[in-house]
Write a protein that holds these residues in place. Structure first.
Motif, PDB file in Angstrom:
ATOM      1  N   ASP A   1     -98.004 -51.718  15.711  1.00 22.19           N
ATOM      2  CA  ASP A   1     -97.880 -52.577  16.812  1.00 22.19           C
ATOM      3  C   ASP A   1     -96.557 -53.733  16.709  1.00 22.19           C
ATOM      4  O   ASP A   1     -95.814 -53.273  15.942  1.00 22.19           O
ATOM      5  CB  ASP A   1     -99.167 -53.358  17.120  1.00 22.19           C
ATOM      6  CG  ASP A   1     -99.358 -54.411  18.538  1.00 22.19           C
ATOM      7  OD1 ASP A   1     -99.342 -53.466  19.335  1.00 22.19           O
ATOM      8  OD2 ASP A   1     -99.332 -55.530  18.359  1.00 22.19           O
TER       9      ASP A   1
ATOM     10  N   THR B   1     -94.110 -45.038  23.874  1.00 24.71           N
ATOM     11  CA  THR B   1     -94.449 -46.173  24.656  1.00 24.71           C
ATOM     12  C   THR B   1     -93.466 -46.476  25.735  1.00 24.71           C
ATOM     13  O   THR B   1     -93.830 -46.650  27.022  1.00 24.71           O
ATOM     14  CB  THR B   1     -94.727 -47.453  24.022  1.00 24.71           C
ATOM     15  OG1 THR B   1     -95.539 -47.123  22.928  1.00 24.71           O
ATOM     16  CG2 THR B   1     -95.201 -48.771  24.629  1.00 24.71           C
TER      17      THR B   1
ATOM     18  N   ASN C   1     -89.401 -52.132  20.183  1.00 23.51           N
ATOM     19  CA  ASN C   1     -89.519 -50.569  20.446  1.00 23.51           C
ATOM     20  C   ASN C   1     -89.937 -50.444  21.985  1.00 23.51           C
ATOM     21  O   ASN C   1     -89.382 -49.558  22.479  1.00 23.51           O
ATOM     22  CB  ASN C   1     -90.904 -50.146  19.459  1.00 23.51           C
ATOM     23  CG  ASN C   1     -91.133 -48.792  19.871  1.00 23.51           C
ATOM     24  OD1 ASN C   1     -92.046 -48.510  20.587  1.00 23.51           O
ATOM     25  ND2 ASN C   1     -90.502 -47.630  18.965  1.00 23.51           N
ATOM     26  N   ALA C   2     -90.737 -51.095  22.323  1.00 21.13           N
ATOM     27  CA  ALA C   2     -91.256 -50.902  23.971  1.00 21.13           C
ATOM     28  C   ALA C   2     -90.289 -51.022  24.707  1.00 21.13           C
ATOM     29  O   ALA C   2     -89.766 -50.162  25.509  1.00 21.13           O
ATOM     30  CB  ALA C   2     -92.527 -51.672  24.180  1.00 21.13           C
TER      31      ALA C   2
ATOM     32  N   SER D   1     -86.396 -62.644  21.159  1.00 23.70           N
ATOM     33  CA  SER D   1     -86.852 -63.992  21.090  1.00 23.70           C
ATOM     34  C   SER D   1     -85.810 -64.805  20.778  1.00 23.70           C
ATOM     35  O   SER D   1     -85.774 -66.185  20.843  1.00 23.70           O
ATOM     36  CB  SER D   1     -87.725 -64.117  19.774  1.00 23.70           C
ATOM     37  OG  SER D   1     -86.963 -63.245  18.726  1.00 23.70           O
TER      38      SER D   1
ATOM     39  N   ASN E   1     -98.592 -55.715  26.250  1.00 25.35           N
ATOM     40  CA  ASN E   1    -100.015 -55.816  26.604  1.00 25.35           C
ATOM     41  C   ASN E   1    -100.303 -57.361  27.031  1.00 25.35           C
ATOM     42  O   ASN E   1     -99.933 -58.250  26.307  1.00 25.35           O
ATOM     43  CB  ASN E   1    -100.920 -55.695  25.344  1.00 25.35           C
ATOM     44  CG  ASN E   1    -101.053 -54.092  24.947  1.00 25.35           C
ATOM     45  OD1 ASN E   1    -101.220 -53.333  25.625  1.00 25.35           O
ATOM     46  ND2 ASN E   1    -100.669 -54.022  23.671  1.00 25.35           N
TER      47      ASN E   1
HETATM   48  P1  NAD Z   1     -91.587 -55.176  18.708  1.00 24.20           P
HETATM   49  O1  NAD Z   1     -91.755 -56.040  17.512  1.00 24.20           O
HETATM   50  O2  NAD Z   1     -90.485 -53.820  18.375  1.00 24.20           O
HETATM   51  O3  NAD Z   1     -90.473 -56.065  19.845  1.00 24.20           O
HETATM   52  C1  NAD Z   1     -91.073 -57.028  20.158  1.00 24.20           C
HETATM   53  C2  NAD Z   1     -89.932 -57.731  21.184  1.00 24.20           C
HETATM   54  O4  NAD Z   1     -90.350 -58.767  21.796  1.00 24.20           O
HETATM   55  C3  NAD Z   1     -88.722 -58.336  19.951  1.00 24.20           C
HETATM   56  O5  NAD Z   1     -87.470 -57.829  20.726  1.00 24.20           O
HETATM   57  C4  NAD Z   1     -88.803 -59.636  20.139  1.00 24.20           C
HETATM   58  O6  NAD Z   1     -87.529 -60.345  19.912  1.00 24.20           O
HETATM   59  C5  NAD Z   1     -89.310 -59.851  21.454  1.00 24.20           C
HETATM   60  N1  NAD Z   1     -89.970 -61.072  21.761  1.00 24.20           N
HETATM   61  C6  NAD Z   1     -90.879 -61.847  20.943  1.00 24.20           C
HETATM   62  N2  NAD Z   1     -91.091 -62.893  21.522  1.00 24.20           N
HETATM   63  C7  NAD Z   1     -90.259 -63.088  22.727  1.00 24.20           C
HETATM   64  C8  NAD Z   1     -90.252 -64.018  23.447  1.00 24.20           C
HETATM   65  N3  NAD Z   1     -90.893 -65.164  23.668  1.00 24.20           N
HETATM   66  N4  NAD Z   1     -89.274 -63.726  24.544  1.00 24.20           N
HETATM   67  C9  NAD Z   1     -88.525 -62.550  24.595  1.00 24.20           C
HETATM   68  N5  NAD Z   1     -88.930 -61.774  23.794  1.00 24.20           N
HETATM   69  C10 NAD Z   1     -89.444 -62.055  22.696  1.00 24.20           C
HETATM   70  O7  NAD Z   1     -92.835 -54.862  19.190  1.00 24.20           O
HETATM   71  P2  NAD Z   1     -93.294 -53.760  20.285  1.00 24.20           P
HETATM   72  O8  NAD Z   1     -93.826 -52.502  19.520  1.00 24.20           O
HETATM   73  O9  NAD Z   1     -91.933 -53.257  21.113  1.00 24.20           O
HETATM   74  O10 NAD Z   1     -94.342 -54.378  21.237  1.00 24.20           O
HETATM   75  C11 NAD Z   1     -93.851 -55.110  22.365  1.00 24.20           C
HETATM   76  C12 NAD Z   1     -95.130 -55.368  23.228  1.00 24.20           C
HETATM   77  O11 NAD Z   1     -95.410 -53.718  23.592  1.00 24.20           O
HETATM   78  C13 NAD Z   1     -96.629 -55.670  22.490  1.00 24.20           C
HETATM   79  O12 NAD Z   1     -97.242 -56.291  23.659  1.00 24.20           O
HETATM   80  C14 NAD Z   1     -97.105 -54.528  22.102  1.00 24.20           C
HETATM   81  O13 NAD Z   1     -98.514 -54.710  21.998  1.00 24.20           O
HETATM   82  C15 NAD Z   1     -96.825 -53.647  23.312  1.00 24.20           C
HETATM   83  N6  NAD Z   1     -96.974 -52.143  22.912  1.00 24.20           N
HETATM   84  C16 NAD Z   1     -96.485 -51.485  22.061  1.00 24.20           C
HETATM   85  C17 NAD Z   1     -96.689 -50.183  21.672  1.00 24.20           C
HETATM   86  C18 NAD Z   1     -95.934 -49.414  20.686  1.00 24.20           C
HETATM   87  O14 NAD Z   1     -96.202 -48.245  20.475  1.00 24.20           O
HETATM   88  N7  NAD Z   1     -94.812 -50.064  20.051  1.00 24.20           N
HETATM   89  C19 NAD Z   1     -97.591 -49.646  22.319  1.00 24.20           C
HETATM   90  C20 NAD Z   1     -98.274 -50.232  23.460  1.00 24.20           C
HETATM   91  C21 NAD Z   1     -98.134 -51.397  23.586  1.00 24.20           C
END
Ligand code: NAD
Length: 417
Positions: free
Chosen positions: A146, A190, A221-222, A243, A317
């Motif tokens: 995650d 995703t 990632n997503a 971020s 999510n």
């Molecule tokens: P990640 O850590 O790869 O990426 C998160 C991104 O969000 C980063 O670019 C970070 O800089 C950015 N971020 C954080 N705070 C922020 C803010 N306040 N404003 C703008 N950007 C911000 O995480 P991920 O795996 O991409 O997950 C992102 C979302 O997708 C989460 O809600 C996670 O639960 C959901 N998700 C991910 C997967 C997966 O397989 N990776 C699957 C289902 C759901």
């Protein structure tokens, strides 16, 4: 980021909203609103300088009626018990809406991984794996990546589990690297389901995705994979953020070049020929499609009044609070919910687990084809439910489908005193 809602209360409200369209006993609904159990533990880990640091960690097993608990592990300083409970509940309904045979779970460690060395993170991960060992297992509870975790952490957890159990059990965790039993297509899954949901949504609403303008919040990632694959459909990704803030170019961004820039510099900010934006400005841009792909509660009721996108596809999510949902429903903005749009991750995790169990590995093409079938089928079922139940929005329709499936599994198992 808006902090209007406790995510666990948001989840419970979403379940109540959908239960109103179902003929299910109150005690059964109450059961579906709370986790079966939550592990809360402290990890004592040696730092590089020899000191010991303590990290709070959680694993919530929300519901196992449809199969083993399934869900990721998040490393983030903002992790709370309620957040982990909410995320584990969303996993139950996500697995049900795409009809894969899993329940839901989620884990998290209160840590900012940027502050620690790789060796320290490995010791933290192995310490958590040791605490998780009695709770997880190929047929019991199967973690995954995650926020801020990926193949590296999954490999460490698998290795610790297998060492302690004196066995090989690649199916105990998914999202592993390929040499450790990972699946082709998992890293992109995703973002791919987000793209497929956007594609089907535009088709359903009789709109053209080619040439549509798109803003993506979060470039991890997503978010980045969704941006890339949606751009590949011919859409124009005009703004993305992380971020550090956002970037905007009304002519469109080259999503791959932005990713290379982020890899080099650590953020998207400062990419050539762009205006900088706050995340709030990005979320209220006048675009056809908005993809929130960062964290929960990105859009609250107030911000929802200023959203100018026509369609929202949730890669993150819980990015909308229940108040935001109400406002957007009232304003006629079409929201395609997280439990469908980001279900590609858990769906390909399921394929990875199936391959691990069979010790027989698929091609990337097969993975992507099977994923497309699952997401398109789930989309069609959701739209049928939306039209036939008179649900106010696609989220409630998705929960109606999902809750009914969990209830069917629970009630047909009979009563165990
Ligand atoms: P990640 O850590 O790869 O990426 C998160 C991104 O969000 C980063 O670019 C970070 O800089 C950015 N971020 C954080 N705070 C922020 C803010 N306040 N404003 C703008 N950007 C911000 O995480 P991920 O795996 O991409 O997950 C992102 C979302 O997708 C989460 O809600 C996670 O639960 C959901 N998700 C991910 C997967 C997966 O397989 N990776 C699957 C289902 C759901």
């Amino acid at each position: 980021m808006a902090q209007e809602a406790n995510p666990f209360e948001s989840l419970q409200e979403q379940i109540d909203d959908a239960a109103a369209y179902l003929d299910v006993r109150d005690d059964v609904i109450e059961r579906l609103k709370n986790p079966e159990r939550v592990l809360e533990t402290n990890l004592s880990v040696e730092m590089d300088d020899g000191s010991i640091e303590l990290f709070r960690a959680y694993r919530s097993q929300f519901n196992g009626d449809r199969g083993p608990y399934k869900g990721g592990i998040r490393y983030h300083p903002g992790v709370t018990r309620d957040e982990v409970k909410a995320l584990s509940g969303w996993m139950v309904y996500k697995c049900a809406v795409v009809d894969i045979p899993y329940g839901g779970g989620k884990g998290g460690i209160v840590i900012d991984p940027k502050e620690y060395s790789e060796g320290e993170l490995e010791r933290v991960s192995r310490s958590f794996a040791k605490e998780l060992r009695p709770f997880i297992g190929v047929d019991r509870d199967i973690p995954a990546p995650d926020v801020n975790t990926g193949q590296r952490e999954m490999n460490w957890i698998k290795d610790t589990y297998e060492t302690l159990e004196n066995t090989t059990a690649p199916g105990v965790i998914t999202g592993k690297a390929l040499p450790n039993g990972g699946s082709e297509g998992r890293v992109e899954a995703t973002g791919r389901s987000t793209m497929l949901t956007a594609r089907e949504a535009f088709k359903y609403l009789d709109r053209d995705i080619e040439g549509a303008t798109v803003a993506v919040q979060g470039y991890g990632n997503a978010g980045w994979i969704a941006a890339k694959l949606i751009e590949d459909l011919g859409a124009n990704v005009v703004a993305v953020s992380d971020s550090s803030g956002g970037i905007y170019n009304p002519e469109g961004l080259d999503t791959r070049a932005v990713k290379d820039f982020k890899n080099e510099t650590g953020s998207v900010s400062g990419y050539e020929d762009t205006e900088s934006l706050t995340n709030e400005e990005l979320l209220t841009l006048d675009v056809d499609l908005l993809v929130p792909a960062a964290l929960e509660n990105a859009i609250d009721g107030d911000l929802a009044r200023d959203v100018r996108a026509d369609i929202i596809v949730e890669a993150a999510n819980g990015p909308l609070t229940p108040r935001a949902d109400d406002v957007l429903t009232e304003r006629g903005v079409h929201v395609f919910p997280d439990i469908l749009a980001n279900a590609g991750g858990v769906t390909v995790s399921y394929f990875e687990w199936v391959q691990n169990r069979q010790r027989f590995y698929w091609t990337e093409e097969r993975v992507n084809d099977e994923l497309e079938r699952v997401i398109v089928d789930a989309f069609d079922t959701l739209v049928d439910a939306y039209e036939s139940h008179g649900a106010p929005n696609f989220r409630t329709a998705a929960y109606v489908v999902a809750i009914q499936r969990v209830v069917n599994a629970y009630t047909s198992s009979g009563n165990w005193p």
